[in-house]
Design an enzyme around this catalytic site. Structure first.
Site, PDB file in Angstrom:
ATOM      1  N   LEU A  19       0.886  -1.156   0.000  1.00 16.80           N
ATOM      2  CA  LEU A  19       0.000   0.000   0.000  1.00 16.80           C
ATOM      3  C   LEU A  19       0.926   1.208   0.000  1.00 16.80           C
ATOM      4  CD1 LEU A  19      -3.012   0.792   0.175  1.00 16.80           C
ATOM      5  CD2 LEU A  19      -2.812   0.720   2.657  1.00 16.80           C
ATOM      6  N   ASP A  20       0.711   2.139  -0.932  1.00 16.67           N
ATOM      7  CA  ASP A  20       1.580   3.318  -1.062  1.00 16.67           C
ATOM      8  C   ASP A  20       1.817   4.007   0.286  1.00 16.67           C
ATOM      9  OD1 ASP A  20       1.950   3.059  -3.722  1.00 16.67           O
ATOM     10  OD2 ASP A  20       0.770   4.791  -4.336  1.00 16.67           O
ATOM     11  N   PRO A  21       3.029   4.554   0.512  1.00 16.55           N
ATOM     12  CA  PRO A  21       3.254   5.340   1.732  1.00 16.55           C
ATOM     13  C   PRO A  21       2.241   6.479   1.886  1.00 16.55           C
ATOM     14  CG  PRO A  21       5.351   4.863   0.675  1.00 16.55           C
ATOM     15  CD  PRO A  21       4.275   4.374  -0.265  1.00 16.55           C
TER      16      PRO A  21
ATOM     17  N   ALA B 221      -0.821   6.383   1.081  1.00 17.05           N
ATOM     18  CA  ALA B 221      -2.170   5.837   1.281  1.00 17.05           C
ATOM     19  C   ALA B 221      -2.296   5.320   2.703  1.00 17.05           C
ATOM     20  CB  ALA B 221      -2.429   4.704   0.289  1.00 17.05           C
TER      21      ALA B 221
END
Length: 332
Positions: free
Chosen positions: A51-53, A55
């Site tokens: 999960l993107d930083p 996000a």
């Protein structure tokens, strides 16, 4: 010269289960995993997809025997909430990048009919060009490494599925026009790219300013614990926050075997029975009641897949009072 304080060695231990984390903003998935692994003093850990930083939201973290089923969450559909700010495009497709272009946004063009048409356009099977600022690899090198060096490489479009999409006009805290998106999509979907493409389709361009994963494979954010909550807990409560490994097996058909058949199944031997065909089966022992592994049924044969070891089963049974089960398995 000041002496360094001696490093405290953490005594690792076998931990089996799933920690449903509400990942905080700014932390990579691996950093979140390592923090929780340290808090639990767990020997073995893995996450279920990055999960993107930038996000937040649902990030199931697997420990011990549960790591054997993490792939199932990688394949699962996911639901996100996102905000796409209209009229501003950036180098990264999100608020971290440099501004590429600004356009005046005419709200008169953002009618409910126009939003409905664009919503329809991006629902179902679509093609996406992966963003340069992504972990996807080309020639053994992540795309973001090329991007940081100022190099743009050609990317092949990829087929993804948008199962459901809802768009609504909103305003940011700075009173900028934006689109609130609620998206349920297949694995491999880039929400930043979707936001950019929707902004382009509306004629103004866009970049993502907010991204939150609210569901993955039927696991909703309301079931998650935050890192701050976990850090504030006594150690026993942290362990009690774990769900059993079978919480990853929602939707699997449940099969229970007697002691003799359970032992043979655990040895990798197929079992015969009056079972209907099923592509995804969670197999339990009858006595003691314990998850043995997963498999599938074809032509009355139960075929073993990923199996737990006898030691893992024993350790799970010993910790049973401290582990919650999700109760979501579909019984045969």
């Amino acid at each position: 010269m000041t002496e360094r304080a001696p490093r405290i060695r953490v005594q690792r231990r076998p931990v089996h289960g799933v920690l449903l984390l509400d990942k905080p903003l700014g932390l990579s998935s691996n950093d979140a995993l390592q923090k929780v692994k340290w808090l639990l003093r767990a020997e073995k850990a893995g996450h279920t997809g990055t999960l993107d930083p930038l996000a937040t939201g649902v990030l199931p973290l697997c420990f011990g025997a549960a790591t054997k089923f993490s792939q199932l969450q990688l394949e699962a559909a996911k639901t996100y909430e996102a905000i796409a700010v209209l009229g501003i495009t950036t180098t990264t497709g999100d608020a971290e990048g440099e501004v590429l272009e600004r356009r005046e946004v005419d709200p008169a063009q953002l009618t409910p009919d126009r939003l409905a048409a664009v919503q329809q356009q991006f629902t179902g099977s679509i093609r996406q060009v992966p963003p340069m600022h992504s972990a996807l690899k080309k020639d053994g090198k992540a795309l973001y490494e090329y991007a940081r060096a100022g190099v743009t490489v050609e990317r092949e479009p990829r087929d993804v599925v948008i199962h459901a999409l809802k768009l609504a006009l909103t305003r940011t805290d700075q009173a900028l026009f934006a689109i609130k998106m609620v998206v349920t999509c297949s694995k491999g979907t880039y929400i930043r790219t979707l936001g950019e493409d929707i902004g382009a389709a509306l004629g103004f361009g866009a970049h993502l300013s907010f991204l939150r994963r609210i569901d993955t494979g039927g696991i909703g954010v309301e079931r998650c614990v935050t890192l701050a909550q976990l850090e504030a807990m006594p150690e026993a409560e942290r362990i009690a926050s774990l769900e059993a490994p079978e919480s990853l097996l929602a939707g699997h058909t449940r099969v229970t075997l007697d002691s003799d058949n359970a032992a043979r199944f655990l040895s990798g031997v197929r079992r015969r029975g009056a079972w209907p065909d099923a592509s995804a089966v969670a197999v339990f022992g009858e006595s003691p009641p314990a998850l043995l592994g997963v498999g599938h049924i074809a032509g009355g044969e139960l075929v073993p897949g990923r199996l737990l070891s006898p030691l893992e089963i024993q350790q799970i049974l010993e910790s049973k009072p401290h582990v919650q089960t999700s109760g979501t398995l579909e019984k045969l």
